[in-house]
Enzyme design. Structure first.
Site, short mmCIF file in Angstrom:
data_model
loop_
_atom_site.label_atom_id
_atom_site.label_comp_id
_atom_site.label_asym_id
_atom_site.label_seq_id
_atom_site.Cartn_x
_atom_site.Cartn_y
_atom_site.Cartn_z
N LYS A 207 48.84 36.06 29.08
CA LYS A 207 49.69 35.01 28.51
C LYS A 207 48.95 34.29 27.38
O LYS A 207 49.47 34.10 26.30
CB LYS A 207 50.08 34.05 29.63
CG LYS A 207 50.94 32.90 29.18
CD LYS A 207 51.27 32.00 30.36
CE LYS A 207 51.78 30.67 29.87
NZ LYS A 207 51.99 29.70 30.94
N GLU A 213 37.84 37.57 31.09
CA GLU A 213 37.81 38.89 31.75
C GLU A 213 38.66 39.90 30.97
O GLU A 213 38.25 41.03 30.72
CB GLU A 213 38.35 38.79 33.18
CG GLU A 213 37.50 37.97 34.13
CD GLU A 213 37.88 36.50 34.16
OE1 GLU A 213 38.45 36.00 33.16
OE2 GLU A 213 37.61 35.85 35.19
N GLY A 268 51.53 31.82 34.74
CA GLY A 268 50.97 33.17 34.90
C GLY A 268 51.31 33.79 36.25
O GLY A 268 51.70 34.96 36.33
N ARG A 269 51.18 33.01 37.31
CA ARG A 269 51.38 33.57 38.66
C ARG A 269 52.85 33.82 38.98
O ARG A 269 53.17 34.37 40.03
CB ARG A 269 50.74 32.66 39.70
CG ARG A 269 51.16 31.19 39.63
CD ARG A 269 50.24 30.32 40.48
NE ARG A 269 50.52 28.90 40.35
CZ ARG A 269 50.01 28.10 39.43
NH1 ARG A 269 49.21 28.59 38.50
NH2 ARG A 269 50.29 26.81 39.41
N GLU A 354 47.03 28.70 44.19
CA GLU A 354 46.88 28.13 42.85
C GLU A 354 47.98 27.09 42.60
O GLU A 354 47.79 26.14 41.86
CB GLU A 354 46.93 29.24 41.78
CG GLU A 354 46.31 28.83 40.45
CD GLU A 354 46.08 29.98 39.49
OE1 GLU A 354 44.92 30.35 39.25
OE2 GLU A 354 47.06 30.53 38.95
N HIS A 385 43.27 45.55 64.91
CA HIS A 385 41.95 45.99 65.35
C HIS A 385 40.88 45.17 64.66
O HIS A 385 39.73 45.60 64.57
CB HIS A 385 41.79 47.48 65.07
CG HIS A 385 42.81 48.30 65.79
ND1 HIS A 385 42.62 48.77 67.07
CD2 HIS A 385 44.07 48.67 65.43
CE1 HIS A 385 43.71 49.42 67.47
NE2 HIS A 385 44.61 49.37 66.48
N LYS A 513 35.49 28.02 34.67
CA LYS A 513 35.49 28.86 33.46
C LYS A 513 34.55 28.26 32.42
O LYS A 513 33.75 28.96 31.80
CB LYS A 513 36.89 28.93 32.85
CG LYS A 513 37.90 29.72 33.66
CD LYS A 513 39.21 29.80 32.87
CE LYS A 513 40.35 30.29 33.74
NZ LYS A 513 41.66 30.14 33.12
O1 LIG Z 1 47.52 35.69 31.53
P1 LIG Z 1 46.27 34.95 31.21
O2 LIG Z 1 46.48 33.87 30.19
O3 LIG Z 1 45.18 35.89 30.78
O4 LIG Z 1 45.80 34.18 32.52
C1 LIG Z 1 45.40 34.86 33.68
C2 LIG Z 1 45.32 33.93 34.87
O5 LIG Z 1 44.38 32.88 34.66
C3 LIG Z 1 44.81 31.68 35.29
O6 LIG Z 1 45.12 30.76 34.31
C4 LIG Z 1 43.77 31.03 36.10
O7 LIG Z 1 43.06 31.92 36.91
C5 LIG Z 1 46.06 32.12 36.09
O8 LIG Z 1 46.96 31.09 36.30
C6 LIG Z 1 46.59 33.21 35.23
O9 LIG Z 1 47.50 34.00 35.93
#
Ligand SMILES: O=P(O)(O)OC[C@H]1O[C@](O)(CO)[C@@H](O)[C@@H]1O
Length: 548
Positions: A207, A213, A268-269, A354, A385, A513
């Site tokens: 987004k 990452e 995002g979630r 979150e 188990h 972060k």
């Molecule tokens: O889609 P992006 O902007 O890379 O964000 C990834 C994720 O990082 C967060 O902002 C925090 O971990 C989530 O809410 C989101 O889904």
């Protein structure tokens, strides 16, 4: 001013009522009422919820709904669906429901009917999917793109992955789908191993297009592409992006024509329903993806219009409040008796924790009560188990959702019957348990001497009276999976309203972060002045191992 729920008469009435329920065993409630199952049962959008195995009576439900009313839940639902700015800290609405607004109800954000933008994005996804399938959008050597690699993390990974796993029986033949999320070279290396550069499409799903990452992995993928024989001007044949950040995606080398939009009003979630689901659409086909949206929409309509007493997200949400706030439960288990749903707990962990892991109210005042619960779980029967021992005999109360399709995509001998037998057996054990008298009688009947039996019995007693929900559906179809995920999204919203918190921001993940960035620069420079001795020493140890 916030409304502190704990000061409401409805809350105080529940606290009083809890004292009577605390001494009631569910096995007695079932014995006293042959119609208990019929009374605590509701279904919608292909999902059935049996909530009879909860520590509740009719009075409990009434009182829980009074609390929902007192916290103005119906008004809050209306505000979300109408696009009001309910995410006040980020000054935006929360409109994931608009992404699956299949009846094209008008939803306006700043005067614009966003349903048009959503439909245009869906049309673009469908067009792209068709071009990938036909080979019109092909790799740099003209071969069809067959392996889709989704690069994204958090909501740009977990939700999409649940969908693609859950709908494996619907995948188009000949496609592979892989995910790279973690900034751990192993994730990248193991995923990329053996991939054919000519037929691999990378979808950079972010987004913000600024998530560390995702950017690191996207850069690594680009480097891999070039090292495998691709040229810089051919990156556009193998990389597309889903983002709100067009300039950053352009700077990466992705053509604007190959970018798919996202909007600030989707968290995002909650974004798997948007173009973040592009990889899933390519693998599943547009029709299946739209069926997923339809199922979610059906659940949305149920949530928006059904009376509170029959409303599945409301019931699930209020039961959660009952245990977290009135019984002191700390966690909630999601136990899926469906191998295809093995990642559901991971996805719900993000969506729930979150969203509702907050310690201040919507107005920023400290909360004086527990909010979000710890979500965990796994698949049955594997969990039986492992952690079920703690569920049955541990000291903590762990309410659980048992989720299972009535029929299987993979009918094999009598596996499904055994799976269902275990699904119900575990719930029976949670409900009934085993009394000391029952254990003793069993041991004595087996011929054990009375002294040994009396000593052993307490170890074998199962208290029972541990609550669970049975969530079932006919088959894990796209519609049902859409409805199931939407059900949980709304359950989380319900709880956020009761706890008077903003379920749509996530400031808590930001600090880590930022600190990660300053640690990174200390690793590079070796300058650790001012850092605590633990951080400084570990940086020194890391440098000693990683610098030539
Ligand atoms: O889609 P992006 O902007 O890379 O964000 C990834 C994720 O990082 C967060 O902002 C925090 O971990 C989530 O809410 C989101 O889904």
């Amino acid at each position: 001013m916030s409304q502190n729920p704990t000061q409401l008469p409805a809350w105080l009435a529940l606290a009083e009522h809890q004292k009577t329920i605390a001494n009631t065993h569910m096995r007695d409630l079932f014995r006293a009422d042959a119609e208990r199952y019929d009374k605590f049962n509701s279904s919608a959008a292909g999902i059935s919820l049996d909530y009879s195995k909860n520590r509740i009576t009719g009075e409990t439900v009434e009182k829980l709904l009074n609390l929902a009313d007192a916290m103005q839940l119906p008004k809050a639902i209306g505000e979300m669906f109408n696009g009001q700015v309910i995410n006040k800290t980020e000054n935006r609405p929360a409109l994931h429901i608009a992404l699956r607004n299949r009846s094209n109800r008008e939803i306006r954000v700043e005067g614009e009917n966003i349903t048009d933008a959503v439909n245009a994005s869906l049309a673009k996804m469908k067009d792209f999917t068709a071009r990938v399938h036909s080979g019109e959008f092909a790799g740099f050597t003209g071969k069809k793109l067959r392996t889709i690699v989704n690069i994204g993390i958090g909501g740009s990974f977990l939700g999409p992955k649940v969908v693609s796993d859950a709908l494996k029986p619907y995948w188009n033949d000949g496609y592979q789908l892989a995910y790279i999320a973690n900034v751990d070279g192993t994730d990248f290396a193991e995923t990329i191993k053996g991939l054919d550069v000519e037929t691999t499409l990378f979808i950079v799903a972010s987004k913000s297009f600024s998530t560390l990452e995702t950017l690191k992995n996207a850069q690594a993928a680009r480097a891999w592409f070039l090292a495998q024989g691709g040229r810089a001007d051919q990156v556009k044949h193998h990389f597309v992006a889903v983002s709100t950040n067009v300039p950053a995606a352009t700077a990466f080398g992705i053509e604007e024509a190959n970018m798919f939009p996202m909007w600030d009003w989707v968290g995002g979630r909650y974004s798997l329903w948007s173009a973040i689901g592009l990889a899933q659409m390519i693998v599943l086909g547009a029709q299946t993806f739209e069926a997923l949206l339809q199922g979610a929409h059906d659940m949305d309509e149920h949530f928006r219009t059904a009376p509170m007493a029959q409303n599945l997200p409301v019931i699930l949400g209020m039961l959660g409040v009952w245990y977290q706030n009135f019984f002191g439960a700390e966690s909630h288990a999601v136990l899926s008796y469906d191998e295809y749903l093995q990642d559901l707990p991971n996805h719900l962990q993000q969506v729930d924790m979150e969203s509702n892991g907050k310690c201040v109210t919507r107005e920023g005042e400290p909360v004086t009560y527990q909010t979000g619960s710890v979500i965990w779980g796994g698949t049955g029967t594997n969990g039986q188990h492992a952690y079920h021992q703690l569920i049955h005999q541990g000291t903590r109360l762990i309410p659980a959702d048992y989720i299972m399709p009535m029929t299987s995509h993979n009918k094999l001998a009598d596996h499904h019957e055994w799976l269902f037998a275990n699904y119900l057996g575990q719930q029976q054990a949670m409900l009934e348990g085993k009394t000391e008298a029952e254990v003793l009688a069993e041991l004595l009947a087996k011929g054990m001497d009375a002294e040994r039996a009396a000593w052993l019995a307490p170890h074998k007693v199962i208290p029972g009276n541990r609550p669970c929900n049975s969530i079932t559906f006919d088959l894990g179809t796209p519609e049902v999976i859409g409805a199931l995920i939407a059900l949980y999204e709304h359950k989380i919203f319900v709880q956020g309203v009761i706890w008077d918190i903003n379920s749509f921001d996530q400031w808590g993940v930001e600090l880590g972060k930022i600190l990660g960035e300053s640690v990174f620069s200390a690793i590079e420079t070796g300058k650790t002045d001012g850092l605590d001795s633990s951080t400084a020493s570990l940086i020194a140890a890391f440098r000693a191992k990683n610098q030539a």
